[in-house]
Design a protein around this motif. Structure first.
Motif, PDB file in Angstrom:
ATOM      1  N   HIS A 380     -31.543 -12.229 -34.662  1.00  0.00           N
ATOM      2  CA  HIS A 380     -30.965 -12.608 -35.953  1.00  0.00           C
ATOM      3  C   HIS A 380     -29.718 -11.750 -36.200  1.00  0.00           C
ATOM      4  O   HIS A 380     -29.815 -10.523 -36.199  1.00  0.00           O
ATOM      5  CB  HIS A 380     -31.965 -12.374 -37.086  1.00  0.00           C
ATOM      6  CG  HIS A 380     -33.197 -13.223 -36.980  1.00  0.00           C
ATOM      7  ND1 HIS A 380     -33.419 -14.305 -37.789  1.00  0.00           N
ATOM      8  CD2 HIS A 380     -34.268 -13.156 -36.150  1.00  0.00           C
ATOM      9  CE1 HIS A 380     -34.573 -14.877 -37.463  1.00  0.00           C
ATOM     10  NE2 HIS A 380     -35.107 -14.181 -36.465  1.00  0.00           N
ATOM     11  N   ASP A 382     -27.474 -11.096 -39.134  1.00  0.00           N
ATOM     12  CA  ASP A 382     -27.488 -11.351 -40.569  1.00  0.00           C
ATOM     13  C   ASP A 382     -26.295 -10.697 -41.264  1.00  0.00           C
ATOM     14  O   ASP A 382     -26.146  -9.467 -41.239  1.00  0.00           O
ATOM     15  CB  ASP A 382     -28.778 -10.809 -41.197  1.00  0.00           C
ATOM     16  CG  ASP A 382     -30.026 -11.478 -40.628  1.00  0.00           C
ATOM     17  OD1 ASP A 382     -29.897 -12.627 -40.178  1.00  0.00           O
ATOM     18  OD2 ASP A 382     -31.102 -10.858 -40.643  1.00  0.00           O
ATOM     19  N   GLU A 384     -24.248  -9.295 -44.402  1.00  0.00           N
ATOM     20  CA  GLU A 384     -24.601  -8.649 -45.664  1.00  0.00           C
ATOM     21  C   GLU A 384     -23.359  -8.646 -46.555  1.00  0.00           C
ATOM     22  O   GLU A 384     -22.248  -8.448 -46.079  1.00  0.00           O
ATOM     23  CB  GLU A 384     -25.060  -7.203 -45.424  1.00  0.00           C
ATOM     24  CG  GLU A 384     -26.289  -7.065 -44.522  1.00  0.00           C
ATOM     25  CD  GLU A 384     -27.586  -7.382 -45.237  1.00  0.00           C
ATOM     26  OE1 GLU A 384     -27.592  -7.373 -46.487  1.00  0.00           O
ATOM     27  OE2 GLU A 384     -28.581  -7.669 -44.549  1.00  0.00           O
ATOM     28  N   THR A 389     -23.255  -5.590 -40.762  1.00  0.00           N
ATOM     29  CA  THR A 389     -24.087  -6.709 -40.321  1.00  0.00           C
ATOM     30  C   THR A 389     -25.326  -6.160 -39.608  1.00  0.00           C
ATOM     31  O   THR A 389     -25.221  -5.268 -38.782  1.00  0.00           O
ATOM     32  CB  THR A 389     -23.286  -7.605 -39.364  1.00  0.00           C
ATOM     33  OG1 THR A 389     -22.233  -8.209 -40.097  1.00  0.00           O
ATOM     34  CG2 THR A 389     -24.151  -8.681 -38.737  1.00  0.00           C
ATOM     35  N   HIS A 410     -17.898  -8.779 -38.138  1.00  0.00           N
ATOM     36  CA  HIS A 410     -18.916  -9.839 -38.214  1.00  0.00           C
ATOM     37  C   HIS A 410     -18.358 -11.183 -37.741  1.00  0.00           C
ATOM     38  O   HIS A 410     -18.958 -11.863 -36.895  1.00  0.00           O
ATOM     39  CB  HIS A 410     -19.435  -9.962 -39.655  1.00  0.00           C
ATOM     40  CG  HIS A 410     -20.381 -11.106 -39.829  1.00  0.00           C
ATOM     41  ND1 HIS A 410     -21.702 -11.046 -39.466  1.00  0.00           N
ATOM     42  CD2 HIS A 410     -20.178 -12.378 -40.291  1.00  0.00           C
ATOM     43  CE1 HIS A 410     -22.275 -12.207 -39.700  1.00  0.00           C
ATOM     44  NE2 HIS A 410     -21.377 -13.035 -40.211  1.00  0.00           N
ATOM     45  N   THR A 451     -26.220 -21.696 -36.222  1.00  0.00           N
ATOM     46  CA  THR A 451     -25.420 -20.954 -37.202  1.00  0.00           C
ATOM     47  C   THR A 451     -25.640 -21.594 -38.568  1.00  0.00           C
ATOM     48  O   THR A 451     -25.700 -22.817 -38.692  1.00  0.00           O
ATOM     49  CB  THR A 451     -23.911 -20.989 -36.869  1.00  0.00           C
ATOM     50  OG1 THR A 451     -23.419 -22.323 -37.028  1.00  0.00           O
ATOM     51  CG2 THR A 451     -23.651 -20.518 -35.458  1.00  0.00           C
ATOM     52  N   THR A 454     -23.952 -18.629 -45.144  1.00  0.00           N
ATOM     53  CA  THR A 454     -24.603 -17.959 -46.281  1.00  0.00           C
ATOM     54  C   THR A 454     -23.521 -17.450 -47.231  1.00  0.00           C
ATOM     55  O   THR A 454     -22.323 -17.504 -46.907  1.00  0.00           O
ATOM     56  CB  THR A 454     -25.462 -16.766 -45.823  1.00  0.00           C
ATOM     57  OG1 THR A 454     -24.588 -15.691 -45.426  1.00  0.00           O
ATOM     58  CG2 THR A 454     -26.352 -17.137 -44.650  1.00  0.00           C
ATOM     59  N   GLY A 459     -24.494 -16.752 -40.816  1.00  0.00           N
ATOM     60  CA  GLY A 459     -25.612 -16.102 -40.141  1.00  0.00           C
ATOM     61  C   GLY A 459     -25.887 -16.831 -38.837  1.00  0.00           C
ATOM     62  O   GLY A 459     -25.664 -18.039 -38.729  1.00  0.00           O
TER      63      GLY A 459
END
Length: 751
Positions: A380, A382, A384, A389, A410, A451, A454, A459
């Motif tokens: 994952h 993710d 932020e 990340t 990211h 993908t 978000t 993500g």
């Protein structure tokens, strides 16, 4: 000018101190244990320093703390102090430097010694005693910390430098006694001589001629054929800290905001790692280097941690160097160091970091390699909203943080993954799916990529697809009842067998195990899968592609024109596929497929809700196997214990009173649990196994399907016919010793 009287007084005091030191030395020689000598030792030392109280803290082997023991009558009371700057004794142990404190309540005086140095005043608060001044010295022997001596409250004035000299002499005497008591050694690897793995002369020669710890360890391994475990144990005995080998699936490099220079760590043979609960551990080849330890502690900014000793090569392996010196995608810290440098320059640039920058390419490659090494099922990435990340990996069904990527990188990392998976890097508003393949250790590994946009950015979730051949049916861990029943079902010449459960419950593994049993030269087997994860010789395996209109239903119709005996359809996602599967099974083919449902009886109503004809479905269906994966107990630390009344109550309640004669609940009932060890990262669990619920279509159940009866009625009939629920199978696995009650409680809560 000093008067003759003052000089004479000093001489008399020196003579008395010498006499007292001789008395202490004699006392230590006459007692086997320090605790036995302490009662007589304490008044002599207090008189020597004209002080009110004293403590001798002993460093506990295999622990990162000190313990002071006091005899009160027949009992021994213990005070434990961690080796950190949170106390005077803890700081002296950490720094291995003596201290004179004129006022422990003076925060400025303490801060001048160390910014985080504190005085642990809880002992003062719990009594009417008030600490005014302290002299505290480390007890050392052969360069290794063995304990701390603390003398409190000089009756008149403050402790002076002469007191410190006296304390150091006393600590040396105590150090010799402590070393004897603890059974340690004077030099690294000296324990090998005791075990007769090397002669004392040979070890002495090696110690003199080796340039650094790494060369010394290598020569002991290559020239004297001494195993790493033996070397590690010898270092543990010498340094009085636990030994740790290379366990990459249990320990990862510790992630902190402060990045330590990689070359500095390698040069000093230090790695900062963490366990599954993110508890930091400082791994050192020479853990008696107090100055280095304090530098590391200061750079990372942590208050509590464990210290372990490791062989130099092991430390370098944790830092990313392969044992064989082979080149991989690079060490994670090194890559992140490089990225950190480039992100500092980023503020002056107008464009973002490029997705094909070398550091980004290597970072993505490193993440994939680490996931494969840790046997992760998913990765994952993710985003932020504020902060770096997070990269997490799902290992044995549980997510775990593995690293962090600067927020500035990211988008570049996501773009790199999208390029590898042939996705549209310009489109960031809608979800995308794709697949990539990477070569690891000479083997091609396929990764499914999804993908999802978000609020913090895109993500990414990557699923590492299973590689290799099918698992034998014997390894599915089916109960004897289920194993016998499913082997009867797959002998049928036609019909449909469904394996159901949530995503990641091992449905594909089970289906391929069944196909492995059916795969003989007389049978023509076609499979339609998305994606093709497990390959088997003798099968004709087809990858469906809904994007170009090649769906499961289309593949199934094509198979019917290709003279099949057995057909596997990856998933019955819609009415069209389900209908085509039923038709194929009714025209003389054995059809295997999967569905996302929670239980076997529920699957029937789900398919009927899709619009299937109840008569056709009940005629076609041979059986339905529902399954879940639960964590299994670590075989290395699994221990048995006598079941409590609550445990027995849970087992009886969940298995059902009317079925209890099927299981052995004879007294005393022994169950198992995982203690937690290095092999399982302290969790008590290692690996996963299946729990199963097998429904066989019988005439009575078929009659209920005709009438489209409720799930409850169908479940009742199936259990009368011999089906046992997921929870009941879980109870069987508990009694077998595979798992524990906590894991089955998760399953029973889902039903």
């Amino acid at each position: 000018m000093r008067t003759d009287v003052e000089q004479n007084t000093d001489t008399m005091m020196t003579t008395k101190a010498d006499q007292q030191l001789e008395q202490i030395e004699q006392l230590l020689e006459n007692h086997q244990e320090l605790m036995d000598a302490y009662e007589k030792l304490e008044p002599i030392i207090l008189e020597m320093f004209a002080a009110e109280r004293m403590s001798i803290f002993q460093r506990r082997r295999q622990h990162q703390d000190l313990v002071a023991r006091f005899k009160t009558g027949k009992e021994v009371r213990e005070i434990k102090v961690p080796i950190t700057p949170q106390s005077i004794a803890g700081y002296v142990a950490l720094s291995q430097l003596p201290l004179l404190i004129s006022d422990p309540y003076n925060k400025e005086e303490l801060a001048a010694i160390h910014p985080r140095l504190k005085f642990a005043d809880k002992f003062d608060k719990s009594s009417s005693f008030k600490t005014r001044n302290i002299i505290c010295v480390p007890i050392m022997n052969a360069g290794v910390l063995l304990g701390v001596m603390q003398v409190i409250n000089k009756k008149r004035g403050d402790f002076i430098s002469e007191d410190l000299d006296l304390a150091n002499q006393l600590s040396t005497m105590l150090g010799n006694k402590f070393r004897y008591e603890l059974g340690g050694t004077n030099k690294p690897f000296q324990y090998l001589v005791h075990k007769q793995l090397i002669s004392s002369a040979d070890l002495e020669q090696l110690l003199k001629s080796s340039r650094d710890p790494r060369q010394l360890a290598q020569r002991l391994t290559t020239e004297y054929r001494i195993a790493d475990e033996e070397l590690g144990h010898a270092l543990s005995v010498h340094y009085q800290v636990p030994y740790m080998g290379y366990l990459p699936d249990k320990y990862q490099l510790y992630q902190s905001d402060s990045r330590l220079n990689l070359s500095y760590l390698k040069r000093n043979f230090v790695a900062v790692i963490s366990d599954v609960e993110d508890n930091p551990i400082i791994l050192m080849a020479e853990p008696n280097n107090a100055a280095l330890l304090m530098e590391i502690e200061s750079a990372i900014g942590i208050d509590s941690y464990d210290i372990c000793v490791a062989l130099p090569n092991t430390v370098l392996q944790y830092l990313g160097e392969s044992a064989g010196g082979g080149a991989g995608p690079g060490d994670m810290d090194e890559i992140l160091d490089e990225i950190g440098t480039s992100s500092d320059d980023l503020e002056e640039q107008t464009e973002e970091m490029s997705d094909d920058a070398p550091a980004v390419v290597r970072l993505v490659s490193r993440i994939l390699h680490d996931a494969k090494k840790l046997n992760a099922s998913d990765i994952h990435v993710d985003a932020e909203k504020s902060g770096p990340t997070r990269v997490r990996m799902r290992i044995d069904g549980v997510c775990r943080d593995t690293t962090q990527v600067p927020a500035s990188h990211h988008n570049a990392v996501v773009a790199r993954i999208k390029i590898m998976a042939n996705l549209n890097i310009a489109e960031k508003r809608v979800p995308q799916d794709g697949k990539l393949a990477v070569k690891m250790s000479g083997q091609i590994v396929e990764v499914r990529v999804a993908t999802i946009p978000t609020v913090a950015g895109e993500g990414v979730v990557m699923r590492i697809l299973a590689t290799g051949g099918a698992m034998p049916m014997e390894k599915l861990n089916l109960s004897p009842r289920n194993s016998k029943a499913i082997k009867e079902m797959i002998k049928k010449p036609h019909g449909i067998i469904l394996v159901v459960g949530p995503t990641g419950s091992g449905k594909t593994t089970t289906l391929h195990a069944v196909l492995g049993d059916l795969n003989t030269p007389e049978k023509k087997i076609w499979t339609a899968e998305d994606p093709v994860e497990i390959t088997q010789a003798g099968l004709q395996q087809v990858q469906v592609s809904p994007k170009i209109g090649f769906t499961f239903a289309n593949a199934l119709r094509a198979f019917l024109r290709a003279d099949p005996d057995i057909i596997l359809i990856g998933e019955m996602r819609d009415k069209e596929t389900a209908h085509a599967g039923i038709e194929a099974s009714l025209t003389g083919h054995l059809v295997l497929s999967t569905l996302h449902t929670n239980s076997a009886p529920e699957t029937i109503t789900r398919l009927l809700d899709l619009g299937l004809d109840p008569v056709n479905f009940s005629d076609a269906c041979v059986g339905i196997l529902a399954q879940r994966l639960i964590r299994t107990l670590c075989p290395n630390c699994k221990e048995s214990y006598q079941a409590t009344d609550a445990d027995i109550g849970f087992i009886k309640r969940q298995y059902g009173e009317e079925y209890l004669d099927e299981i052995d609940l004879s007294e005393p009932l022994m169950l198992h649990r995982g203690k937690g060890c290095d092999a399982c990262g302290g969790t008590g669990y290692k690996g996963r196994t299946g729990v199963h619920e097998l429904l066989a279509m019988t005439p009575d159940l078929r009659a209920l399907v005709y009438k489209e009866s409720s799930v409850a009625l169908m479940k009742e009939q199936a259990m009368t016919d011999g089906m046992r629920t997921l929870t009941q199978d879980g109870i069987y696995k508990i009694l077998k010793g595979d798992t524990d009650i906590a894991q089955v409680q998760i399953i029973s809560g889902m039903e």
